[in-house]
Design an enzyme around this catalytic site. Structure first.
Site, PDB file in Angstrom:
ATOM      1  N   GLN A  32      60.009  47.161  -1.446  1.00 37.00           N
ATOM      2  CA  GLN A  32      60.566  47.443  -0.121  1.00 37.00           C
ATOM      3  C   GLN A  32      61.852  46.622   0.021  1.00 37.00           C
ATOM      4  O   GLN A  32      61.953  45.535  -0.538  1.00 37.00           O
ATOM      5  CB  GLN A  32      59.583  47.010   0.975  1.00 37.00           C
ATOM      6  CG  GLN A  32      58.220  47.691   0.857  1.00 37.00           C
ATOM      7  CD  GLN A  32      57.163  47.104   1.785  1.00 37.00           C
ATOM      8  OE1 GLN A  32      56.888  47.643   2.826  1.00 37.00           O
ATOM      9  NE2 GLN A  32      56.565  45.986   1.396  1.00 37.00           N
ATOM     10  N   HIS A  63      49.914  38.749  16.768  1.00 36.64           N
ATOM     11  CA  HIS A  63      48.915  38.091  15.915  1.00 36.64           C
ATOM     12  C   HIS A  63      47.700  37.617  16.717  1.00 36.64           C
ATOM     13  O   HIS A  63      46.560  37.758  16.265  1.00 36.64           O
ATOM     14  CB  HIS A  63      49.560  36.920  15.151  1.00 36.64           C
ATOM     15  CG  HIS A  63      50.498  37.389  14.080  1.00 36.64           C
ATOM     16  ND1 HIS A  63      51.758  36.863  13.883  1.00 36.64           N
ATOM     17  CD2 HIS A  63      50.368  38.376  13.155  1.00 36.64           C
ATOM     18  CE1 HIS A  63      52.340  37.500  12.871  1.00 36.64           C
ATOM     19  NE2 HIS A  63      51.526  38.414  12.426  1.00 36.64           N
ATOM     20  N   ASP A 139      47.337  47.745  -3.496  1.00 41.07           N
ATOM     21  CA  ASP A 139      47.390  48.690  -2.387  1.00 41.07           C
ATOM     22  C   ASP A 139      46.070  48.619  -1.602  1.00 41.07           C
ATOM     23  O   ASP A 139      44.987  48.681  -2.199  1.00 41.07           O
ATOM     24  CB  ASP A 139      47.591  50.099  -2.969  1.00 41.07           C
ATOM     25  CG  ASP A 139      47.946  51.123  -1.903  1.00 41.07           C
ATOM     26  OD1 ASP A 139      47.507  50.960  -0.746  1.00 41.07           O
ATOM     27  OD2 ASP A 139      48.654  52.087  -2.230  1.00 41.07           O
ATOM     28  N   ASP A 157      47.104  45.016   9.210  1.00 37.27           N
ATOM     29  CA  ASP A 157      48.393  44.508   9.708  1.00 37.27           C
ATOM     30  C   ASP A 157      49.475  45.134   8.841  1.00 37.27           C
ATOM     31  O   ASP A 157      50.068  44.493   7.979  1.00 37.27           O
ATOM     32  CB  ASP A 157      48.385  42.974   9.580  1.00 37.27           C
ATOM     33  CG  ASP A 157      49.680  42.352  10.060  1.00 37.27           C
ATOM     34  OD1 ASP A 157      50.495  43.056  10.672  1.00 37.27           O
ATOM     35  OD2 ASP A 157      49.869  41.148   9.805  1.00 37.27           O
ATOM     36  N   SER A 158      49.693  46.412   9.075  1.00 33.88           N
ATOM     37  CA  SER A 158      50.513  47.194   8.141  1.00 33.88           C
ATOM     38  C   SER A 158      51.873  47.525   8.722  1.00 33.88           C
ATOM     39  O   SER A 158      52.127  47.346   9.909  1.00 33.88           O
ATOM     40  CB  SER A 158      49.792  48.516   7.840  1.00 33.88           C
ATOM     41  OG  SER A 158      49.795  49.328   8.987  1.00 33.88           O
ATOM     42  N   THR A 159      52.705  48.065   7.852  1.00 28.86           N
ATOM     43  CA  THR A 159      53.945  48.688   8.297  1.00 28.86           C
ATOM     44  C   THR A 159      53.581  50.013   8.978  1.00 28.86           C
ATOM     45  O   THR A 159      52.420  50.418   8.997  1.00 28.86           O
ATOM     46  CB  THR A 159      54.857  48.950   7.070  1.00 28.86           C
ATOM     47  OG1 THR A 159      54.048  49.544   6.046  1.00 28.86           O
ATOM     48  CG2 THR A 159      55.431  47.670   6.525  1.00 28.86           C
TER      49      THR A 159
HETATM   50  N1  SAM Z   1      53.491  43.152  12.326  1.00 33.86           N
HETATM   51  C1  SAM Z   1      54.137  44.082  11.526  1.00 33.86           C
HETATM   52  C2  SAM Z   1      54.497  45.373  12.168  1.00 33.86           C
HETATM   53  O1  SAM Z   1      53.694  46.014  12.808  1.00 33.86           O
HETATM   54  O2  SAM Z   1      55.658  45.759  12.029  1.00 33.86           O
HETATM   55  C3  SAM Z   1      53.475  44.226  10.212  1.00 33.86           C
HETATM   56  C4  SAM Z   1      53.851  43.033   9.401  1.00 33.86           C
HETATM   57  S1  SAM Z   1      53.244  42.861   7.788  1.00 33.86           S
HETATM   58  C5  SAM Z   1      54.645  42.065   7.085  1.00 33.86           C
HETATM   59  C6  SAM Z   1      53.164  44.472   7.081  1.00 33.86           C
HETATM   60  C7  SAM Z   1      52.813  44.393   5.607  1.00 33.86           C
HETATM   61  O3  SAM Z   1      52.071  45.547   5.226  1.00 33.86           O
HETATM   62  C8  SAM Z   1      54.003  44.312   4.665  1.00 33.86           C
HETATM   63  O4  SAM Z   1      54.029  43.043   4.055  1.00 33.86           O
HETATM   64  C9  SAM Z   1      53.757  45.437   3.654  1.00 33.86           C
HETATM   65  O5  SAM Z   1      54.119  45.092   2.334  1.00 33.86           O
HETATM   66  C10 SAM Z   1      52.254  45.656   3.821  1.00 33.86           C
HETATM   67  N2  SAM Z   1      51.776  46.978   3.371  1.00 33.86           N
HETATM   68  C11 SAM Z   1      52.347  48.180   3.574  1.00 33.86           C
HETATM   69  N3  SAM Z   1      51.619  49.145   2.990  1.00 33.86           N
HETATM   70  C12 SAM Z   1      50.550  48.554   2.410  1.00 33.86           C
HETATM   71  C13 SAM Z   1      49.433  49.024   1.656  1.00 33.86           C
HETATM   72  N4  SAM Z   1      49.283  50.318   1.387  1.00 33.86           N
HETATM   73  N5  SAM Z   1      48.525  48.115   1.230  1.00 33.86           N
HETATM   74  C14 SAM Z   1      48.662  46.791   1.509  1.00 33.86           C
HETATM   75  N6  SAM Z   1      49.706  46.287   2.199  1.00 33.86           N
HETATM   76  C15 SAM Z   1      50.638  47.148   2.658  1.00 33.86           C
END
Ligand code: SAM
Length: 284
Positions: A32, A63, A139, A157-159
């Site tokens: 990313q 959080h 993943d 807590d994902s994107t």
């Molecule tokens: N609070 C934030 C928001 O809502 O914008 C989310 C923050 S956190 C940094 C999101 C994380 O999800 C990222 O570090 C990203 O790499 C991770 N992520 C995205 N897709 C994922 C997946 N399929 N499995 C595990 N982690 C994932």
């Protein structure tokens, strides 16, 4: 010199901009695109693929609500899994509870963890090195499909559901989460801003309903997740945790060595009261 502005491009028709005091980091050759900059109003801001992930100014709202609300509702969380959450803020809040014996972080992008450890240390505040923490770089959908571990709490807590985060909004993932929860286990997640991302609320509701006894949403106002309050998803194997009285929540809150800036037991209960237009998004 003209001041530099960073424009978030999450929506086609609307953008928010931050005045940038200093760009601290930029990487465009990993899984990313990662950009970190300093702002006068929100402190340090982390973006992934052009979308705001965390700001040191307002991260406490998000959080605290995703960590403490399910922990106080459940009352005896010992094992927790954070899917995503590479900045470490969710781990930090969960690990404040002495009853937590194990917290597993499943993050797809190891670069985010390494980078946040170095450039955003106040967000994780030592949580990556807590002896109760286990970090797994993979993943989230693959982890949940393959594991036979059980958790009292799963925090997604994902994107947003674009790019690698999309699979974490699928029915297959929710089904596996249900299988990996203990009898009164709870899964919570970030579910977008209903005014702008209403479809996310509707889809999550429909995809979870077949797999959980109790499915709902609670709200929080996170200034940098623009467009009104944010919806946080709730699904549990039992209706008991959501039905806890405010007196019970207050007693648990007062007994815990946890200080908060946003979460209160009263707000906990009120957060489940949804405006009519959000109720309409989750009609059966
Ligand atoms: N609070 C934030 C928001 O809502 O914008 C989310 C923050 S956190 C940094 C999101 C994380 O999800 C990222 O570090 C990203 O790499 C991770 N992520 C995205 N897709 C994922 C997946 N399929 N499995 C595990 N982690 C994932």
């Amino acid at each position: 010199m003209t001041p530099a502005w960073y424009r978030e491009r999450l929506y086609d028709h609307w953008q928010q901009s931050f005045l940038v005091s200093r760009e601290l980091y930029r990487s465009t050759d990993g899984l990313q695109d990662i950009v970190l900059f300093e702002t006068p109003g929100f402190g340090r801001v982390l973006t992934l693929d052009g979308v705001i992930q965390v700001t040191t100014g307002d991260e406490f709202v998000y959080h605290e609500m995703l960590a403490h609300l399910p922990i106080y509702a459940h009352g005896a969380v010992r094992t927790a899994c954070v899917v995503g959450g590479g900045d470490g803020g969710m781990l930090r809040e969960i690990l404040k509870h002495p009853g937590i014996e194990q917290a597993v972080l499943v993050e797809i992008d190891g670069a985010v963890v390494d980078f946040c450890r170095e450039y955003l240390p106040s967000v994780s505040n030592g949580a990556f090195d807590d002896p109760r923490t286990e970090i797994i770089i993979t993943d989230g959908i693959e982890f949940m499909r393959a594991t036979d571990r059980k958790f009292d709490l799963i925090v997604v807590d994902s994107t947003d559901p674009i790019g690698p985060g999309e699979v974490l909004f699928s029915e297959a993932f929710y089904k596996d989460c249900a299988r990996c929860l203990t009898d009164e286990g709870i899964v919570v997640n970030q579910n977008g801003v209903p005014f702008l991302q209403g479809d996310e609320v509707t889809q999550t509701y429909r995809r979870r309903k077949p797999h959980f006894a109790d499915v709902g949403f609670f709200l929080a106002a996170v200034p940098t997740y623009v467009g009104g309050f944010m919806a946080l998803g709730w699904a549990s194997k039992s209706p008991r945790p959501r039905a806890e009285s405010v007196e019970t929540l207050r007693a648990r809150f007062l007994a815990a060595p946890v200080t908060t800036r946003y979460y209160t037991p009263e707000l906990h209960q009120a957060a489940f009261a949804l405006p009519k237009f959000v109720q309409d998004l989750i009609k059966d």
